[in-house]
Enzyme design. Sequence first.
Site, PDB file in Angstrom:
ATOM      1  N   ASN A   1      -5.785   0.103   1.319  1.00 40.02           N
ATOM      2  CA  ASN A   1      -4.405   0.438   0.995  1.00 40.02           C
ATOM      3  C   ASN A   1      -4.417   1.716   0.157  1.00 40.02           C
ATOM      4  O   ASN A   1      -5.482   2.267  -0.144  1.00 40.02           O
ATOM      5  CB  ASN A   1      -3.695  -0.719   0.283  1.00 40.02           C
TER       6      ASN A   1
ATOM      7  N   GLU B   1      -6.460   1.486  -3.105  1.00 36.79           N
ATOM      8  CA  GLU B   1      -7.915   1.497  -2.869  1.00 36.79           C
ATOM      9  C   GLU B   1      -8.386   2.885  -2.462  1.00 36.79           C
ATOM     10  O   GLU B   1      -9.478   3.314  -2.852  1.00 36.79           O
ATOM     11  CB  GLU B   1      -8.259   0.464  -1.803  1.00 36.79           C
TER      12      GLU B   1
ATOM     13  N   ASP C   1      -5.121  -9.216   4.851  1.00 35.29           N
ATOM     14  CA  ASP C   1      -5.933 -10.042   5.754  1.00 35.29           C
ATOM     15  C   ASP C   1      -5.310 -10.088   7.146  1.00 35.29           C
ATOM     16  O   ASP C   1      -6.006 -10.034   8.158  1.00 35.29           O
ATOM     17  CB  ASP C   1      -6.047 -11.470   5.210  1.00 35.29           C
TER      18      ASP C   1
END
Length: 327
Positions: free
Chosen positions: A208, A211, A278
């Site tokens: 993302n 990150e 996820d």
Amino acid sequence: MAVDNAEILDFLKNKADRCRILVVGDLMLDQYFYGTVTRISPEAPVPVNLVKGIRNKLGGAANVAHNLSRLGCQVYISGAIGEDNHGDILKSLLAELSIDRSGIITTKQRTITKIRILGGHQQMLRLDFEDKEDLSKEQEMDTMKLVHHILSGHVDGIILSDYNKGFCTPDLCRQVIHAAHESNIPVFVDPKGVNWDKYDGADCITPNVKELSDIIGHPVNNEDEDVVQAARKIMEKYHLPRMVVTRSEKGMTVLSGTREHTIPTEAKEVFDVSGAGDTVLAAFAAGVTGGLSLEIAASMANRAAGIGVGKVGTYAVSREEIIKSLA
């Protein structure tokens, strides 16, 4: 119907159940205590939650596996659990989904568990139980033996679901990537932390914006040009041929070679973003291994995430829900 939607529908209806994917990563149990709050405790200025029910769900890498299973894929999983009740519950939940558990090892650490206390639809408190400790060399060897055994069968793709809890050590990640490439199997990575050397050479990584900012070393504005520029620097440094950057309300950007493509978000209403990464990783990896182009696989993943964030708690989106959303 748009061509993209037709290809997604064909994949979900006719191809997803032929995809065989191994998930390697940090296994977690998510427990939800649901209740109502009508008063403040006389003992301290805190709300009293009258618990009405408890629900156990798969979390972490196990949630990635759950999402793959709900898409219809054949799923294998490798991770670590403790010799405790939570580990037993986690294995039981995996068994109910017919997820192959032959890659799981047992350690002396507690099974990672996150307990969320909800009053109505509002999360009031989260309790984390974990012993953050890297796998030993012996445990890495044991894990790789199990991974090699799974790879000796037919596997179409591997997902590294790293939650930075100790299972995805640098050596283990490198060995998994090497073993996969020896068998011409693509590796998809959900990264954590700032040690991306361990993901070097993976086929695709899905950070993302936060990150991406952490690994680049400075804040990255959530704008197309800034995201693409930062992503390309990281792709070059760590020899990553593809990247999918998830960008919250701005959707996601897919990069491959000299190409880039941004897909607007599909979310109509957001209740809970837990587990959304996820869902994106699982749907994208399934789509690519099933023959969809990167852009169409990302479009399916984006649609799945849009459905998932409209639910309360960790939620695995089914292929039927995606099919219905495309009608």
